[in-house]
Design an enzyme around this catalytic site. Structure first.
Site, short mmCIF file in Angstrom:
data_model
loop_
_atom_site.label_atom_id
_atom_site.label_comp_id
_atom_site.label_asym_id
_atom_site.label_seq_id
_atom_site.Cartn_x
_atom_site.Cartn_y
_atom_site.Cartn_z
N ARG A 124 11.23 -51.94 -51.06
CA ARG A 124 10.77 -50.79 -50.29
C ARG A 124 10.93 -50.98 -48.79
O ARG A 124 10.25 -50.34 -48.00
CB ARG A 124 9.33 -50.42 -50.64
CG ARG A 124 9.13 -50.03 -52.09
CD ARG A 124 7.79 -49.35 -52.31
NE ARG A 124 7.65 -48.94 -53.69
CZ ARG A 124 7.04 -49.67 -54.63
NH1 ARG A 124 6.51 -50.83 -54.30
NH2 ARG A 124 6.94 -49.23 -55.86
N LYS A 146 20.97 -44.49 -39.24
CA LYS A 146 21.59 -43.80 -40.37
C LYS A 146 22.32 -44.82 -41.23
O LYS A 146 23.22 -45.51 -40.74
CB LYS A 146 22.57 -42.73 -39.89
CG LYS A 146 21.93 -41.43 -39.46
CD LYS A 146 23.01 -40.38 -39.20
CE LYS A 146 22.41 -39.04 -38.88
NZ LYS A 146 23.45 -38.01 -38.64
N GLU A 188 35.09 -42.05 -30.92
CA GLU A 188 33.64 -41.84 -30.84
C GLU A 188 33.16 -41.92 -29.39
O GLU A 188 32.16 -41.30 -29.03
CB GLU A 188 32.91 -42.87 -31.71
CG GLU A 188 33.11 -42.70 -33.20
CD GLU A 188 32.22 -41.62 -33.82
OE1 GLU A 188 31.50 -40.93 -33.06
OE2 GLU A 188 32.26 -41.46 -35.06
N LYS A 230 22.99 -42.03 -27.02
CA LYS A 230 22.53 -41.93 -28.40
C LYS A 230 21.06 -42.31 -28.52
O LYS A 230 20.31 -41.69 -29.28
CB LYS A 230 23.38 -42.82 -29.32
CG LYS A 230 23.00 -42.64 -30.79
CD LYS A 230 24.04 -43.16 -31.74
CE LYS A 230 23.70 -42.76 -33.16
NZ LYS A 230 24.70 -43.22 -34.14
N GLU A 240 17.03 -36.16 -37.57
CA GLU A 240 17.89 -34.99 -37.52
C GLU A 240 17.21 -33.75 -38.11
O GLU A 240 17.80 -32.99 -38.88
CB GLU A 240 19.22 -35.27 -38.25
CG GLU A 240 20.37 -34.43 -37.75
CD GLU A 240 21.72 -34.85 -38.30
OE1 GLU A 240 22.41 -34.00 -38.85
OE2 GLU A 240 22.06 -36.04 -38.19
N ARG A 245 19.96 -34.24 -32.64
CA ARG A 245 20.77 -35.29 -33.25
C ARG A 245 21.98 -34.73 -33.97
O ARG A 245 23.01 -35.41 -34.09
CB ARG A 245 19.92 -36.15 -34.20
CG ARG A 245 20.70 -37.34 -34.74
CD ARG A 245 19.85 -38.47 -35.22
NE ARG A 245 20.70 -39.60 -35.58
CZ ARG A 245 20.26 -40.79 -35.95
NH1 ARG A 245 18.96 -41.04 -35.96
NH2 ARG A 245 21.09 -41.75 -36.27
N ASN A 249 27.17 -35.08 -34.55
CA ASN A 249 28.12 -34.88 -35.65
C ASN A 249 29.34 -34.10 -35.23
O ASN A 249 30.13 -33.68 -36.08
CB ASN A 249 27.43 -34.15 -36.81
CG ASN A 249 26.33 -34.98 -37.44
OD1 ASN A 249 26.47 -36.17 -37.65
ND2 ASN A 249 25.20 -34.35 -37.73
N HIS A 252 32.64 -34.21 -37.15
CA HIS A 252 32.46 -34.91 -38.41
C HIS A 252 32.58 -34.00 -39.64
O HIS A 252 33.03 -34.46 -40.69
CB HIS A 252 31.11 -35.63 -38.42
CG HIS A 252 31.09 -36.87 -37.60
ND1 HIS A 252 31.30 -36.86 -36.23
CD2 HIS A 252 30.90 -38.17 -37.94
CE1 HIS A 252 31.23 -38.10 -35.77
NE2 HIS A 252 31.00 -38.91 -36.78
N HIS A 256 35.18 -35.35 -42.03
CA HIS A 256 34.82 -35.85 -43.36
C HIS A 256 35.63 -35.16 -44.45
O HIS A 256 35.98 -35.77 -45.46
CB HIS A 256 33.33 -35.65 -43.62
CG HIS A 256 32.45 -36.61 -42.89
ND1 HIS A 256 31.08 -36.50 -42.86
CD2 HIS A 256 32.74 -37.71 -42.15
CE1 HIS A 256 30.57 -37.47 -42.13
NE2 HIS A 256 31.56 -38.22 -41.69
N HIS A 270 38.14 -43.52 -40.10
CA HIS A 270 37.05 -42.61 -39.76
C HIS A 270 37.17 -42.07 -38.34
O HIS A 270 37.05 -40.87 -38.10
CB HIS A 270 35.70 -43.31 -39.94
CG HIS A 270 34.53 -42.47 -39.50
ND1 HIS A 270 34.18 -41.29 -40.13
CD2 HIS A 270 33.66 -42.63 -38.47
CE1 HIS A 270 33.14 -40.77 -39.51
NE2 HIS A 270 32.80 -41.54 -38.51
#
Length: 372
Positions: A124, A146, A188, A230, A240, A245, A249, A252, A256, A270
């Site tokens: 956990r 993330k 990026e 960031k 987010e 936030r 993206n 993206h 993606h 990427h």
């Protein structure tokens, strides 16, 4: 050396950026290593990163009387999988990692994502330290918490928010990267300027050669600037749940979809997908008359000058716009029946658009597939 705080209530951590940090891990991460005592410290490493930087890290640990227990991960997106996650968590459990222990991640975004997610779910939640070795990881994926693995339906669809306890970004690692990987990371860097800082975009455009040549002073300054941007966003909107936030993206959702169509392979890295995605976002913004076509092409031209791809027609995809739009429907940012897109009101001013029709996106993508 630059030092940036990621300010989160009760869970703040530091991001250090500069040359020679791998030689200092035993000192900078002392509080996370010392509890191991005579136990070997688990380090999960990309196989290439271990080959290139493993001895430097080993020497640092050895100087403080500690040893490393290595777990190697094959390079590439294919390692962000259920099978690899199961193998890694079983390996960590076999070594008796506890909730108070910290696992070290040496490598790029793939290793950081995999280790972060494993640590999020192991007993956990246990701690982890990021040692990013790629430009993309240093400016983006190692910061913010993330973590995820990929699924057949799409990229990063299975994951958790789990912040690292420390990030040590050694800029000397970047000198060992192939130029293609450096350019992928540079995409990026450009992203931060395009979405929220037009002056920074101009700076990156003018300094891209120095960045790609791994000039230490330029790298430290540029990476720290990105991390600072960031960090402010993450402090405001960690999970987010607001638009702040989501702006990170940019590129993206389009990117993606292209990664999915190319099988999450080395055919399209990427960062290259993000570069193409930002060009598409800018051109789609122009299509909606939010910005001028000239401004959209300014984005494309800056990326092209840095050697990044800007035309999806060059990928030779055997699909149509509807196929790419379908990939976007499976994007993790989808909300009920809509997919939010990050578009531009101006260069340096991104926003979240929630009124985009995927049928229009499909038609736009058909145009782009046939253009140039």
């Amino acid at each position: 050396m630059a030092d940036v705080d990621v300010a989160l209530a009760g869970r703040s951590y530091r991001v250090k950026v500069g040359p020679g940090l791998l030689e200092r891990v035993h000192a900078d991460a002392h509080s996370f290593i010392e509890p191991y005592g005579k136990r070997a410290v688990p380090v999960v490493a990309d196989a290439n990163a271990k080959r290139l930087h493993g001895e430097r890290l080993q020497a640092s640990f050895r100087s403080a009387g500690h040893s490393i227990d290595w777990y190697e991960v094959a390079p590439g997106e294919s390692s962000k999988s259920w099978d690899e996650l199961v193998r890694l968590t079983d390996w960590l459990l076999d070594r008796g990692v506890t909730r108070s222990d910290h696992v070290f991640a040496l490598g790029g975004g793939v290793v950081g994502d995999l280790v972060g997610f494993a640590c999020a779910i192991l007993k956990r939640g246990c701690g982890f330290v990021q040692l990013p070795t790629t430009l993309l990881a240093q400016v983006d994926s190692s910061v913010g918490g993330k973590t995820a693995i990929n699924a057949p339906a799409g990229k990063n669809l299975i994951g958790a928010f789990h912040q690292p306890s420390l990030v040590l970004a050694d800029t000397t690692c970047l000198a060992t990267l192939p130029q293609r990987e450096m350019r992928a990371g540079l995409a990026e860097v450009f992203k931060y300027g395009i979405l929220g800082d037009a002056d920074f975009l101009a700076r990156v455009d003018s300094e891209s050669s120095a960045i790609l040549a791994c000039d230490d002073a330029t790298l430290e300054s540029v990476i720290a600037h990105c991390v600072g941007m960031k960090a402010r966003v993450v402090a405001e909107d960690e999970r987010e749940t607001k638009d702040a936030r989501a702006l990170l993206n940019l590129g993206h959702t389009f990117g993606h979809a292209l990664e999915a169509e190319t099988g999450f392979s080395d055919r399209l890295l990427h960062g290259e997908a993000v570069a193409l995605g930002m060009v598409l976002a800018a051109r789609y913004s122009a299509r909606r008359e939010l910005i001028s076509l000239a401004d959209a092409e300014r984005v494309a031209d800056a990326l092209a000058r840095a050697g990044l791809p800007t035309e999806i027609s060059a990928l030779g995809l055997d699909c149509d716009g509807s196929t790419l739009a379908h990939h976007m429907r499976n994007d993790k940012k989808a909300e009920a029946s809509t997919v939010p897109f990050i578009l531009l009101r101006a260069i340096g001013e991104a926003f979240v658009a929630r009124d985009v029709e995927l049928a229009d996106v499909a038609a736009f993508m058909d145009e782009q597939l046939q253009a140039h």
